[in-house]
Scaffold this motif. Structure first.
Motif, PDB file in Angstrom:
ATOM      1  N   THR A 140      57.874  25.198  45.149  1.00 31.17           N
ATOM      2  CA  THR A 140      58.311  24.899  46.503  1.00 31.17           C
ATOM      3  C   THR A 140      58.499  23.396  46.705  1.00 31.17           C
ATOM      4  OG1 THR A 140      55.981  24.957  47.179  1.00 31.17           O
ATOM      5  CG2 THR A 140      57.284  26.954  47.545  1.00 31.17           C
ATOM      6  N   ILE A 141      59.188  23.040  47.793  1.00 29.78           N
ATOM      7  CA  ILE A 141      59.534  21.645  48.062  1.00 29.78           C
ATOM      8  C   ILE A 141      58.367  20.927  48.737  1.00 29.78           C
ATOM      9  CG2 ILE A 141      61.132  20.116  49.293  1.00 29.78           C
ATOM     10  CD1 ILE A 141      63.193  22.372  49.197  1.00 29.78           C
ATOM     11  N   SER A 142      58.101  19.716  48.276  1.00 25.99           N
ATOM     12  CA  SER A 142      57.073  18.888  48.901  1.00 25.99           C
ATOM     13  C   SER A 142      57.536  18.407  50.269  1.00 25.99           C
ATOM     14  CB  SER A 142      56.771  17.677  48.018  1.00 25.99           C
ATOM     15  OG  SER A 142      55.987  16.717  48.704  1.00 25.99           O
ATOM     16  N   HIS A 143      56.580  18.167  51.163  1.00 23.61           N
ATOM     17  CA  HIS A 143      56.928  17.607  52.474  1.00 23.61           C
ATOM     18  C   HIS A 143      57.507  16.207  52.354  1.00 23.61           C
ATOM     19  CE1 HIS A 143      54.625  20.191  55.643  1.00 23.61           C
ATOM     20  NE2 HIS A 143      55.204  20.936  54.726  1.00 23.61           N
ATOM     21  N   GLY A 144      57.092  15.456  51.333  1.00 16.70           N
ATOM     22  CA  GLY A 144      57.606  14.103  51.223  1.00 16.70           C
ATOM     23  C   GLY A 144      56.901  13.278  50.169  1.00 16.70           C
ATOM     24  N   TRP A 145      57.219  12.014  50.156  1.00 16.43           N
ATOM     25  CA  TRP A 145      56.746  11.097  49.115  1.00 16.43           C
ATOM     26  C   TRP A 145      56.626   9.696  49.702  1.00 16.43           C
ATOM     27  CZ3 TRP A 145      59.134   6.714  47.149  1.00 16.43           C
ATOM     28  CH2 TRP A 145      58.672   6.231  45.914  1.00 16.43           C
ATOM     29  N   THR A 146      55.661   8.933  49.230  1.00 19.43           N
ATOM     30  CA  THR A 146      55.559   7.525  49.602  1.00 19.43           C
ATOM     31  C   THR A 146      55.387   6.691  48.346  1.00 19.43           C
ATOM     32  OG1 THR A 146      53.126   7.432  49.802  1.00 19.43           O
ATOM     33  CG2 THR A 146      54.375   8.150  51.756  1.00 19.43           C
ATOM     34  N   PRO A 147      55.880   5.458  48.349  1.00 15.40           N
ATOM     35  CA  PRO A 147      55.698   4.605  47.169  1.00 15.40           C
ATOM     36  C   PRO A 147      54.240   4.220  46.952  1.00 15.40           C
ATOM     37  CG  PRO A 147      56.728   3.382  48.961  1.00 15.40           C
ATOM     38  CD  PRO A 147      56.694   4.816  49.374  1.00 15.40           C
ATOM     39  N   GLU A 148      53.442   4.319  47.994  1.00 18.87           N
ATOM     40  CA  GLU A 148      52.039   3.934  47.872  1.00 18.87           C
ATOM     41  C   GLU A 148      51.171   5.022  47.236  1.00 18.87           C
ATOM     42  OE1 GLU A 148      54.023   1.660  51.015  1.00 18.87           O
ATOM     43  OE2 GLU A 148      53.727   3.835  50.792  1.00 18.87           O
ATOM     44  N   ALA A 149      51.484   6.295  47.530  1.00 19.00           N
ATOM     45  CA  ALA A 149      50.600   7.384  47.087  1.00 19.00           C
ATOM     46  C   ALA A 149      51.320   8.521  46.380  1.00 19.00           C
ATOM     47  CB  ALA A 149      49.831   7.943  48.286  1.00 19.00           C
ATOM     48  N   GLY A 150      52.628   8.436  46.208  1.00 18.53           N
ATOM     49  CA  GLY A 150      53.360   9.507  45.557  1.00 18.53           C
ATOM     50  C   GLY A 150      53.621  10.666  46.491  1.00 18.53           C
ATOM     51  N   PHE A 151      53.672  11.873  45.950  1.00 19.84           N
ATOM     52  CA  PHE A 151      54.013  13.046  46.755  1.00 19.84           C
ATOM     53  C   PHE A 151      52.878  13.417  47.703  1.00 19.84           C
ATOM     54  CE2 PHE A 151      57.180  13.600  43.418  1.00 19.84           C
ATOM     55  CZ  PHE A 151      58.287  13.973  44.169  1.00 19.84           C
ATOM     56  N   LEU A 152      53.243  13.864  48.888  1.00 20.97           N
ATOM     57  CA  LEU A 152      52.267  14.338  49.854  1.00 20.97           C
ATOM     58  C   LEU A 152      51.655  15.647  49.356  1.00 20.97           C
ATOM     59  CD1 LEU A 152      54.188  13.746  53.232  1.00 20.97           C
ATOM     60  CD2 LEU A 152      52.739  12.156  51.950  1.00 20.97           C
ATOM     61  N   PRO A 153      50.438  15.967  49.774  1.00 24.53           N
ATOM     62  CA  PRO A 153      49.777  17.186  49.278  1.00 24.53           C
ATOM     63  C   PRO A 153      50.258  18.468  49.945  1.00 24.53           C
ATOM     64  CG  PRO A 153      48.330  16.036  50.794  1.00 24.53           C
ATOM     65  CD  PRO A 153      49.539  15.152  50.610  1.00 24.53           C
TER      66      PRO A 153
END
Length: 441
Positions: free
Chosen positions: A177-190
């Protein structure tokens, strides 16, 4: 097989809600996109609060609103083309990469952007679902601006290129399934897009890509987490907030088409949203928490602004109030806050209960009508010292609220957005790969 009967019935009008009144309501919402946009880059403010960042979802709604404005005579085709070009050119040339102040990465874009620079605003996420709404607006614009002119060819070319640039498998982060999102600081959201919600559109767009498409098992994995419930005598795929039953329907005409889950239940997603709308109204009629105002013409729980995180004693009852949360019925959360715009966005599903409710909100509660159609939300149970009877009203308008007002009013009136997206080959391919058959497909 049970399918939506609303699609075969004449469009009802409330005796107190004529065509002119509906036109004024829709036009009032459209004005947000005329006034709260940076003409240099096409970015649209998330909300009417001064200094607010841009919302990429609001940009998507704006791109789909401009064709409505042209058809209704609220904006010239030339002006709509210029606004659309500004948005598409910006996203095509914007800064991309893993840097913390980029605009996007892998074809996805940050949830909020600086209105002037277009760079990431704050520490927000690279949002998959908001990128989906942005892309849907781009594809709707490409479908509408179909003339053989240099400007309209550019719109089609840029929209196509931006859609093809999205790396959908990357957004799955090794899962189905698709992740909610991503940040450069922490990677993919859980968190992942699982369970029935507004992500139907996201999966259809990902499945329809001719360059970096999702595997078909992604949709099956997502749909496997649906909850089928019976509430107040209505059987439907459960989702508490109204917006989850509306956002994908802005773009996709689900009448008469079914995937495997819908076929098994003898329903289509349009009928599902109709039932969810009636459940909301029935919840308000029953009013188990005894909130002020709730009733047959006072309902509409969804993701919305709220009075704030606080507790107050109201009429002898200790009440907890919330800020911006996804309110839902019948299982909550609920603090007495309703969103009139969300009622309007259910207009195609259940006009017989929506139109009287809109009229009641407009006539009985003038405080909820502001500069652009309805303000985000209001709460009669949150009493203030200045005027206890008036309760609390959000001071702001939000682009992601007013876009659905414009588009769903238009789908009810002319089916414009549905017709445009039915002609989009990527949407057709995505629906078919998701297993949808029947109806206009």
């Amino acid at each position: 097989m049970v399918v939506s009967m609303m699609q075969r019935q004449p469009k009802a009008r409330s005796p107190s809600f004529g065509e002119a009144r509906l036109d004024a309501l829709q036009r009032h919402a459209f004005d947000y996109f005329l006034n709260e946009t940076n003409p240099a880059n096409g970015l649209v403010a998330d909300r009417s609060q001064p200094g607010a960042p841009a919302s990429i979802a609001a940009v998507g709604f704006a791109l789909a609103a401009y064709p409505v404005g042209v058809e209704r005579g609220w904006i010239s085709r030339t002006d709509a083309i210029a606004r659309t070009q500004a948005s598409l050119r910006f996203f095509w040339t914007s800064a991309r990469g893993t840097g913390p102040d980029a605009t996007g990465h892998k074809g996805f874009y940050y949830h909020f952007l600086d209105m002037m620079t277009g760079r990431r605003a704050g520490i927000c996420e690279l949002s998959t679902v908001d990128t989906g709404f942005l892309l849907a607006g781009m594809l709707a614009a490409a479908a509408y601006f179909d003339r053989d002119s240099e400007d309209e060819r550019e719109i089609r070319t840029l929209a196509d290129a931006l859609y093809r640039r999205v790396d959908w498998p990357w957004a799955c982060d090794g899962g189905a399934t698709i992740s909610h999102g991503w940040t450069p600081e922490a990677g993919f959201l859980p968190y992942r897009w699982e369970g029935y919600d507004e992500a139907v559109l996201l999966y259809v767009l990902g499945l329809g890509s001719p360059t970096h498409s999702l595997p078909t098992e992604s949709y099956a994995a997502w749909a496997s987490t649906y909850e089928w419930k019976e509430i107040y005598g209505y059987e439907f795929i459960y989702g508490g907030p109204l917006f989850v039953h509306q956002y994908s329907h802005i773009w996709i005409d689900f009448r008469g088409i079914q995937d495997a889950f819908a076929r098994d239940k003898g329903i289509d997603y349009f009928e599902n949203s109709r039932r969810a709308t009636h459940v909301q109204r029935e919840y308000a009629i029953r009013n188990p928490l005894e909130f002020v105002g709730y009733g047959e013409n006072f309902w509409g729980l969804t993701a919305s602004d709220g009075p704030g995180w606080t507790t107050r004693r109201v009429r002898g009852i200790e009440r907890s109030f919330f800020d911006y949360v996804a309110r839902g019925a019948p299982y909550g959360p609920d603090d007495g806050t309703v969103a009139p715009w969300a009622v309007v966005a259910s207009l195609p599903f259940a006009p017989e209960i929506v139109l009287p409710t809109i009229a009641h909100f407009q006539d009985a509660y003038p405080q909820v009508t502001g500069k652009y159609c309805f303000r985000c939300s209001f709460n009669l149970s949150f009493q203030t010292e200045a005027d206890a009877d008036a309760g609390w009203t959000s001071p702001y308008h939000f682009g992601i609220n007013l876009g659905p007002v414009v588009q769903m009013c238009e789908n009810f009136r002319s089916e414009l957005l549905w017709r445009l997206m039915r002609a989009c080959p990527y949407v057709v391919t995505g629906l078919r790969r998701a297993g949808f058959t029947g109806g206009w497909l």
